[in-house]
Design an enzyme around this catalytic site. Structure first.
Site, short mmCIF file in Angstrom:
data_model
loop_
_atom_site.label_atom_id
_atom_site.label_comp_id
_atom_site.label_asym_id
_atom_site.label_seq_id
_atom_site.Cartn_x
_atom_site.Cartn_y
_atom_site.Cartn_z
N ASP A 1 -8.63 -2.95 -8.06
CA ASP A 1 -8.20 -1.89 -7.14
C ASP A 1 -8.73 -0.55 -7.62
O ASP A 1 -8.29 -0.03 -8.65
CB ASP A 1 -6.67 -1.87 -7.08
CG ASP A 1 -6.11 -0.97 -5.99
OD1 ASP A 1 -6.80 -0.02 -5.59
OD2 ASP A 1 -4.97 -1.22 -5.56
N CYS B 1 0.85 -1.19 0.00
CA CYS B 1 0.00 0.00 0.00
C CYS B 1 0.89 1.25 0.00
O CYS B 1 1.68 1.45 -0.92
CB CYS B 1 -0.95 -0.07 1.20
SG CYS B 1 -2.05 1.30 1.47
N HIS C 1 -7.52 -3.77 -3.95
CA HIS C 1 -6.47 -3.18 -3.13
C HIS C 1 -6.37 -3.96 -1.81
O HIS C 1 -7.37 -4.38 -1.24
CB HIS C 1 -6.77 -1.71 -2.84
CG HIS C 1 -5.62 -0.99 -2.23
ND1 HIS C 1 -4.51 -0.61 -2.96
CD2 HIS C 1 -5.38 -0.59 -0.95
CE1 HIS C 1 -3.64 -0.01 -2.17
NE2 HIS C 1 -4.15 0.02 -0.95
#
Length: 281
Positions: free
Chosen positions: A217, A160, A249
């Site tokens: 995502d 991330c 994600h």
């Protein structure tokens, strides 16, 4: 241990998740959260000399290993070095690595105590300059070299927020053998905090980077990844971006609803293979 005992231990563990280190912004913790034990491992909290303060973090390594160990620097999610990141360090240690995750927000606040992501971004994350992060990763590199890591067999991975920083650090530290960036943004607005993005430094990469992304995502458009692929191809390096069609994600974050077990397991093994292929093993 019986299956019923394991289930009871998991329930007790998850019941106390907030108090033992999962970030408040990610509660509640999923019932299927993966828990990696520390049996046969040495774990601890480093005090990493940054030149402007001692940076905390977490490390895990095989307890009785002889000789220097291959290294993986683990760059935190946006939520900091909470229990999931520590678990990832233990998983890497079980593979024979010294894995260390530095607390890269340490000068600015404690992400584990912030209860919602909007506040976390506004009051903490947005104030952490890339230049500071990259310098602190250098300090982590030096700490690892002085504490049993073989810097000739070293890699970096991040998730991330840390996935983006992984691309940047692969361009900065050319002594790394390999890198794996998990669902980190590759482009975006620039400012004094984030002056460049991975797409801007693609031509500078000499360390081979494996990008691991999900087609679902919503925060990272496929068009961005296609631009990154094209830039990497033009640069001619040994880099690759894998895009999992059904993943979103955070697909490796087993403590959250975003977890995609099939793709996470596949991507984790591909990361380990990538490290081994490029000499970080």
């Amino acid at each position: 241990m019986s299956d019923s005992s394991q289930a009871m231990n998991r329930r007790h563990f998850l019941a106390g998740a907030g108090s033992i280190g999962f970030a408040l912004a990610v509660q509640p913790i999923a019932a299927g959260t993966i828990i990696t034990d520390s049996q046969s491992l040495e774990t601890g909290a480093p005090a990493i000399d940054t030149g402007s303060g001692a940076m905390p973090g977490y490390y895990a390594r095989p307890a009785k290993a002889e000789g220097p160990l291959p290294l993986v620097i683990v760059i935190q999610e946006i939520f900091g070095v909470h229990e999931h990141i520590r678990d990832l360090c233990r998983r890497l240690a079980k593979q024979g690595y010294l894995a260390v995750a530095p607390e890269l927000y340490f000068r600015h606040g404690d992400p584990a105590k912030i209860a919602d992501i909007d506040t976390l971004v506004r009051d903490l994350v947005s104030k952490v300059p890339d230049s500071e992060v990259q310098s602190d990763l250098d300090a982590t590199w030096r700490w690892a070299g002085a504490h049993g890591a073989d810097l000739a067999r070293a890699a970096v991975t991040g998730f991330c927020w840390g996935g983006r920083q992984t691309w940047l650090y692969a361009a900065r530290n050319r002594q790394l053998k390999a890198a794996a960036a998990w669902y980190g943004k590759v482009e975006g607005p620039v400012n004094t905090i984030t002056p460049r993005h991975p797409l801007d430094i693609a031509a500078e990469l000499t360390v081979p980077v494996l990008g691991l992304y999900g087609a679902q995502d919503q925060s990272i458009p496929l068009a961005s990844l296609e631009k990154m692929k094209a830039a990497l191809h033009k640069a001619g390096g040994d880099d690759d971006i894998l895009i999992y069609p059904d993943a979103g994600h955070g697909f490796n974050a087993d403590y959250r609803p975003s977890y995609n077990a099939r793709d996470a397991v596949d991507a984790w093994q591909k990361m380990l293979d990538w490290f081994a292929r490029h000499g970080a093993r």
